[in-house]
Write an enzyme that holds these catalytic residues in place. Structure first.
Site, PDB file in Angstrom:
ATOM      1  N   ASP A 142       0.279  -1.199   0.285  1.00 52.67           N
ATOM      2  CA  ASP A 142      -0.038  -0.162   0.100  1.00 52.67           C
ATOM      3  C   ASP A 142       0.951   1.282  -0.219  1.00 52.67           C
ATOM      4  O   ASP A 142       1.410   1.542   0.849  1.00 52.67           O
ATOM      5  CB  ASP A 142      -0.745   0.012   1.663  1.00 52.67           C
ATOM      6  CG  ASP A 142      -1.666  -0.705   1.205  1.00 52.67           C
ATOM      7  OD1 ASP A 142      -3.374  -1.124   0.095  1.00 52.67           O
ATOM      8  OD2 ASP A 142      -1.911  -1.877   1.944  1.00 52.67           O
ATOM      9  N   GLU A 471      -8.253 -11.816  -3.774  1.00 53.71           N
ATOM     10  CA  GLU A 471      -7.670 -12.486  -2.554  1.00 53.71           C
ATOM     11  C   GLU A 471      -8.660 -12.589  -1.632  1.00 53.71           C
ATOM     12  O   GLU A 471      -9.733 -12.481  -1.625  1.00 53.71           O
ATOM     13  CB  GLU A 471      -6.638 -10.988  -2.287  1.00 53.71           C
ATOM     14  CG  GLU A 471      -7.801  -9.868  -1.905  1.00 53.71           C
ATOM     15  CD  GLU A 471      -7.469  -8.331  -1.675  1.00 53.71           C
ATOM     16  OE1 GLU A 471      -7.902  -7.995  -0.484  1.00 53.71           O
ATOM     17  OE2 GLU A 471      -7.048  -8.224  -2.754  1.00 53.71           O
ATOM     18  N   LEU A 474     -10.377 -12.753   4.475  1.00 51.84           N
ATOM     19  CA  LEU A 474      -9.541 -13.115   6.203  1.00 51.84           C
ATOM     20  C   LEU A 474      -8.094 -13.815   6.154  1.00 51.84           C
ATOM     21  O   LEU A 474      -8.079 -14.626   5.205  1.00 51.84           O
ATOM     22  CB  LEU A 474     -11.032 -13.675   6.517  1.00 51.84           C
ATOM     23  CG  LEU A 474     -11.818 -12.477   7.083  1.00 51.84           C
ATOM     24  CD1 LEU A 474     -12.424 -13.012   7.781  1.00 51.84           C
ATOM     25  CD2 LEU A 474     -11.667 -11.287   7.677  1.00 51.84           C
ATOM     26  N   ARG A 507      -1.609 -12.440   4.566  1.00 49.97           N
ATOM     27  CA  ARG A 507      -0.985 -11.179   4.045  1.00 49.97           C
ATOM     28  C   ARG A 507       0.314 -11.756   5.188  1.00 49.97           C
ATOM     29  O   ARG A 507      -0.054 -12.420   6.346  1.00 49.97           O
ATOM     30  CB  ARG A 507      -1.691  -9.919   4.813  1.00 49.97           C
ATOM     31  CG  ARG A 507      -1.320  -8.731   5.875  1.00 49.97           C
ATOM     32  CD  ARG A 507      -1.296  -8.234   6.050  1.00 49.97           C
ATOM     33  NE  ARG A 507      -2.456  -7.359   6.082  1.00 49.97           N
ATOM     34  CZ  ARG A 507      -2.526  -6.330   4.870  1.00 49.97           C
ATOM     35  NH1 ARG A 507      -1.616  -5.700   3.894  1.00 49.97           N
ATOM     36  NH2 ARG A 507      -3.876  -6.041   4.618  1.00 49.97           N
TER      37      ARG A 507
END
Length: 521
Positions: A142, A471, A474, A507
């Protein structure tokens, strides 16, 4: 920065796969060892009939995990039995000859600090090396508007990102970069707080209508209302001009990374959490799953737009929001507007929902047009949220408040897909790992159907002939979620051979144990 659990690489039948175990944080014996093969999305076949004992496992410090005190006894003595006992053997699908689907991994939210400096670069480099050894294609990062343009309009600081990008390039990884023009903090999974630029929040102190607003007048500072897209209220610039200047600065600053092909994709943030939706279910205002959320159109700019639309329709008294739409944690059957046969399907209800959803589409249309100017020749994507609760009701209330006019007698995603096609933009969708059965076990009253929603969005994108990326919504470490991702990524017996263009795993996550958690699909 520390990361949790372990990455294990092994060779079975000459195919690389990765075992991700939650057990480093919780104790290996009590963990569910997730058998996540590296090459499934990339067109290889891996058998689960046998397990190699020659583990090549590394920690963040380069230590072999076969020597790790937490794993040594378990791995040497009972590792095979433990893995086999966790899950029964299931038939394996042969992915030989299927299309290649790149796999990326999201980096932690706080990898760049508020001074735009890289946090713990040495540790991060070790994590990137592990990702490289796991054969991922690249990472997602990001780029926070609130960090880069923090203190003054059109004064940008990119130093931390440049250092990170150089590390990624040195390891011959690729980059997906998100233009994150929203606040971080307050949502599920947010472990840092990154506000909007300080000079923007100063404007908000004297003009709070720059933010989305609910019926009670509560402001949501997570992102700017779409009502100011064309209003010069940001130091003589409109919101879309501010977004364009930010994107253009990034493109100029990192030109070499575009030229070298290191930056493979730009995802354009279009709302809260970077998603094209209204902030209709904010935890900061007391929302809890599976509440229907609230309409977010009560700032003066959006109310002016609604009034104008009502006048053009010839019913000026329709220039108001619904008065019987409940509150954040209501259920549809309790509320007159959303219940079966409710006002959502009245003449006024259809007018309001058409306007509300069109504002969302128009915002995406404006920003993506400028994104194409800034990033000409680069793959661009936009993300939609998987608002799957109350999907099995007639009104689809949670989707309606989020801006998706997807009640049982309408397709709310086809118009969005058509807008994305106009700009040649890929659709990135979440919740690909979710199973409807699991939702019924946890919250049967929510009448959720993530699988039905995913199937609808898949077809909306493919009918519009646009690339579809995904994606997980959770953190996902279980076999069922992994299998669901594979099933959606490469649908079985699809006559057109359709598949995801890319999958991004959410992630790399922080933990206190100093190892690396990577569930690789």
């Amino acid at each position: 920065m520390a990361f949790n659990a372990s990455v294990a690489l092994s060779l079975t039948n000459s195919k690389l796969f990765l075992v991700s175990s939650i057990g480093v944080c919780s104790g290996f014996r009590s963990s569910v060892a997730c058998n996540l093969r590296c090459r499934r999305l990339k067109g290889d076949v891996v058998s689960s009939g046998s397990w190699s004992r020659s583990f090549g496992m590394v920690t963040a410090k380069g230590q072999k995990i076969e020597d790790h005190p937490l794993l040594n006894d378990s791995m040497d003595n009972t590792g095979d039995e433990q893995v086999r006992d966790v899950r029964p053997k299931v038939p394996e699908r042969d992915f030989t000859g299927t299309a290649y689907v790149p796999v990326y991994v999201m980096l932690p939210l706080g990898v760049i600090d508020m001074n735009c400096e890289l946090v713990d670069p040495e540790d991060l480099l070790n994590q990137l090396r592990i990702l490289k050894s796991a054969n991922v294609d690249g990472v997602m990062i990001d780029c926070w508007w609130g960090i880069v343009e923090a203190h003054a309009p059109q004064v940008y600081k990119w130093s931390g990102y440049r250092r990170l990008f150089q590390m990624v390039r040195d390891l011959k990884l690729k980059l997906q970069v998100v233009m994150s023009m929203h606040e971080c903090g307050g949502n599920i999974g947010d472990d840092v707080h990154i506000p909007l630029p300080h000079w923007v929040t100063e404007i908000g102190e004297t003009n709070p209508d720059i933010y989305f607003t609910d019926r009670e007048g509560r402001r949501n500072t997570e992102c700017l209302t779409w009502g100011i897209d064309k209003e010069r209220v940001l130091k003589r610039r409109t919101a879309v001009e501010v977004y364009f200047d930010y994107m253009r600065s990034f493109r100029v600053e990192f030109d070499e990374f575009f030229q070298d092909g290191i930056i493979s994709e730009i995802e354009i943030g279009l709302g809260p959490c970077g998603e094209l939706r209204y902030p209709s279910y904010p935890a900061k205002h007391g929302w809890k799953y599976p509440g229907i959320g609230e309409f977010q159109c009560y700032d003066k700019y959006l109310m002016k737009s609604l009034s104008k639309a009502a006048e053009l329709r010839g019913h000026s008294f329709w220039g108001r929001g619904p008065e019987n739409a409940g509150s954040y944690n209501s259920a549809p059957h309790e509320i007159r507007f959303f219940r079966d046969g409710g006002d959502y399907d009245s003449y006024y209800g259809r007018f309001f929902l058409n306007w509300y959803s069109q504002v969302l589409i128009d915002h995406g249309d404006r920003v993506l047009a400028l994104a194409n100017l800034a990033f000409e020749g680069t793959c661009i994507s936009a993300k939609l949220s998987g608002t799957h609760w109350w999907y099995k009701t007639a009104s689809h209330a949670a989707e309606l408040t989020a801006g998706f006019y997807n009640s049982s007698n309408r397709d709310g995603y086809a118009p969005i897909a058509a807008m994305l096609r106009k700009h040649g933009v890929a659709l990135n969708f979440t919740c690909f790992e979710m199973r409807t059965l699991d939702q019924y076990e946890g919250f049967p009253e929510a009448l959720a159907d993530p699988e039905g929603l995913v199937w609808q969005v898949l077809n909306a994108a493919w009918d519009a002939c646009i690339p579809l990326a995904s994606e997980n919504a959770l953190p996902c470490y279980d076999r069922e979620g992994y299998s669901k991702i594979l099933e959606n990524a490469k649908p079985l017996h699809n006559p057109d051979g359709r598949h995801l263009s890319v999958f991004t795993y959410l992630r790399l996550s922080p933990c206190s144990h100093g190892e690396t958690q990577l569930s690789r699909v």
